[in-house]
Design an enzyme around this catalytic site. Structure first.
Site, PDB file in Angstrom:
ATOM      1  N   HIS A 107      24.652 -12.735  29.795  1.00 32.90           N
ATOM      2  CA  HIS A 107      24.884 -14.098  29.330  1.00 32.90           C
ATOM      3  C   HIS A 107      26.151 -14.142  28.499  1.00 32.90           C
ATOM      4  O   HIS A 107      26.534 -13.159  27.880  1.00 32.90           O
ATOM      5  CB  HIS A 107      23.699 -14.637  28.521  1.00 32.90           C
ATOM      6  CG  HIS A 107      23.356 -13.851  27.299  1.00 32.90           C
ATOM      7  ND1 HIS A 107      22.737 -12.615  27.350  1.00 32.90           N
ATOM      8  CD2 HIS A 107      23.537 -14.115  25.985  1.00 32.90           C
ATOM      9  CE1 HIS A 107      22.535 -12.165  26.120  1.00 32.90           C
ATOM     10  NE2 HIS A 107      23.032 -13.047  25.266  1.00 32.90           N
ATOM     11  N   HIS A 109      28.148 -16.415  25.480  1.00 35.48           N
ATOM     12  CA  HIS A 109      27.993 -17.359  24.391  1.00 35.48           C
ATOM     13  C   HIS A 109      29.248 -18.229  24.354  1.00 35.48           C
ATOM     14  O   HIS A 109      30.360 -17.703  24.367  1.00 35.48           O
ATOM     15  CB  HIS A 109      27.912 -16.631  23.043  1.00 35.48           C
ATOM     16  CG  HIS A 109      26.746 -15.713  22.912  1.00 35.48           C
ATOM     17  ND1 HIS A 109      25.657 -16.021  22.138  1.00 35.48           N
ATOM     18  CD2 HIS A 109      26.509 -14.483  23.439  1.00 35.48           C
ATOM     19  CE1 HIS A 109      24.802 -15.025  22.192  1.00 35.48           C
ATOM     20  NE2 HIS A 109      25.291 -14.076  22.975  1.00 35.48           N
TER      21      HIS A 109
END
Length: 144
Positions: A107, A109
């Protein structure tokens, strides 16, 4: 956790992708899901999670998915910028526990930054409630 290990399909992001855990959704397409971080470092802190590849980190992501996923990260970053008007953006990604990774599903940010405002620490701080995150998510969604 080590940098290289088996993917755990029970991680929180996998559960969110399967609809087993809630999230405050910002964007979704065939490639990625973007949602508000429940431990935000800044107002508008958004996570962009790939939907395929079952990659624990950037090193595990299949190359044929990487380009389309990175285009989604850019699309989300542009919407965060347009919707919230920060002074800057941090686009960050961690690989392995030693580097600060706390959820072992790849992932990115996207963290808005404003001059004069302190950022919270990664993985620390109080958990935000969905009703606090939703108005911010709406501003980002409106920017698409």
């Amino acid at each position: 956790m080590t940098l290289h290990a088996s993917y755990d399909p029970e991680n929180i992001f996998a559960k969110i992708l399967r609809g087993q855990m809630p999230c405050v959704k910002v964007y979704e397409d065939a490639v990625a899901l973007a949602f508000m971080d429940v431990f935000p470092q800044s107002e508008g802190h958004t996570l962009v999670v790939p939907k395929a590849g079952m990659a624990r980190n950037f090193l595990d992501m299949p190359g044929d998915w990487l380009g389309s996923y990175m285009l989604c990260v850019q699309k989300i970053a542009r919407a965060v910028e347009a919707g919230l008007k920060p002074d800057g953006l941090r686009i960050m990604q961690f690989n392995g526990a030693a580097a600060g990774q706390t959820v072992f599903h790849l992932h990115f940010h996207v963290i808005p930054v404003w001059e004069g405002r302190e950022l919270g620490r990664h993985g620390a701080g109080a958990m935000a409630k969905p009703d606090e995150l939703e108005p911010v998510a709406a501003k980002i969604r409106a920017a698409f």
